[in-house]
Design a protein around this motif. Structure first.
Motif, short mmCIF file in Angstrom:
data_model
loop_
_atom_site.label_atom_id
_atom_site.label_comp_id
_atom_site.label_asym_id
_atom_site.label_seq_id
_atom_site.Cartn_x
_atom_site.Cartn_y
_atom_site.Cartn_z
N ARG A 194 -14.30 2.13 -0.77
CA ARG A 194 -13.97 0.72 0.34
C ARG A 194 -15.62 0.28 0.78
NH1 ARG A 194 -9.26 2.48 3.78
NH2 ARG A 194 -10.63 4.19 3.92
N ILE A 218 -7.87 -1.87 4.28
CA ILE A 218 -8.34 -3.23 4.01
C ILE A 218 -7.95 -4.57 4.63
CG2 ILE A 218 -9.27 -4.78 2.20
CD1 ILE A 218 -9.66 -2.22 0.16
N SER A 258 0.78 -1.02 -0.15
CA SER A 258 0.03 -0.02 -0.01
C SER A 258 0.97 1.17 0.07
CB SER A 258 -1.00 -0.06 1.11
OG SER A 258 -1.83 1.08 1.20
N SER A 279 -7.12 -3.76 -4.41
CA SER A 279 -7.77 -2.55 -4.11
C SER A 279 -7.50 -1.53 -5.28
CB SER A 279 -7.71 -2.20 -2.86
OG SER A 279 -6.55 -1.36 -2.44
N THR A 328 -11.44 -8.04 -5.74
CA THR A 328 -11.05 -6.77 -5.81
C THR A 328 -12.15 -5.83 -5.29
OG1 THR A 328 -10.10 -7.04 -8.19
CG2 THR A 328 -10.83 -4.74 -7.68
N PHE A 329 -11.42 -4.99 -4.31
CA PHE A 329 -12.29 -4.09 -3.64
C PHE A 329 -12.15 -2.73 -4.09
CE2 PHE A 329 -11.39 -7.43 -0.27
CZ PHE A 329 -12.75 -8.05 -0.07
N VAL A 338 -15.56 -6.42 2.90
CA VAL A 338 -14.30 -7.18 3.34
C VAL A 338 -14.49 -7.95 4.33
CG1 VAL A 338 -12.13 -6.27 4.15
CG2 VAL A 338 -13.06 -4.95 2.39
N GLY A 369 -11.03 1.34 -4.06
CA GLY A 369 -10.09 1.86 -3.32
C GLY A 369 -10.37 3.15 -2.61
N SER A 410 -4.87 2.83 1.91
CA SER A 410 -6.26 2.48 1.37
C SER A 410 -6.11 0.80 1.77
CB SER A 410 -6.76 2.86 0.08
OG SER A 410 -7.77 2.30 -0.09
N THR A 411 -5.22 0.15 0.98
CA THR A 411 -5.09 -1.19 0.95
C THR A 411 -4.61 -1.66 2.51
OG1 THR A 411 -4.33 -1.05 -1.36
CG2 THR A 411 -3.92 -3.26 -0.08
#
Length: 165
Positions: free
Chosen positions: A146, A19, A11, A87, A119-120, A151, A122, A15-16
């Motif tokens: 997100r 998650i 990341s 993400s 895939t989420f 998640v 971002g 953001s990632t």
């Protein structure tokens, strides 16, 4: 003794990582001993029974830290349950439909027999680093996309699969 799971992430702007923290918290809630680490800080995965790897998407590629982690630990990852997530979309598309993994992640899934990928959406907000991030924000295309409920649901499915092993 509970199963030990490693959640790692690549990341740049957090953001990632957020998650990954949500994934780790849900796995802990489900009774799994879970550690979360930035991908570049992991030197050995032998003590973990399962691994979740997440990477931010940049220009159609997984974050460099996630790619390097997978390359560096390829043999060990192939010998244990593995899940991957990405993400990145800065819109609602990830919440509206399944977004397939990018080519490099798809190859990793196949070569390491990963049990799943998702895939989420971002998140890109003011203060994000990088020229491209600045341009996206200047065009008013940023925001937080997100879906942390999704998640948690995905992490719950992972916990369920691990409970069966």
């Amino acid at each position: 003794m509970p199963m030990t799971v490693l959640v790692v992430y690549g990341s740049t702007n957090g953001s990632t990582a957020g998650i990954a923290e949500t994934v780790a918290a849900e796995l802990r809630e489900r009774g799994l001993d879970t550690e979360i680490r930035p991908a570049g800080s992991v030197t050995d995965v032998s003590r973990y029974e399962a691994v979740v790897v997440g990477g931010a998407l940049y220009a159609g590629r997984w974050h460099r830290g996630a790619r390097r982690f997978v390359r560096r630990h390829r043999r060990a990852l192939a010998a244990r349950p593995l899940w991957l997530f990405s993400s990145g979309p800065l819109d609602a598309s990830a919440a509206e439909r399944d977004i397939p993994p990018v080519r490099g992640v798809r190859r990793t899934m196949t070569s390491l027999d990963a049990r799943g990928h998702v895939t989420f959406g971002g998140c890109l907000e003011e203060g994000a680093r990088g020229w491209v991030a600045g341009r996206i924000l200047a065009a008013d295309k940023g925001g937080d996309f997100r879906d942390l409920d999704a998640v948690r649901e995905w992490a719950g499915r992972i916990a369920g699969e691990l409970a069966k092993t």
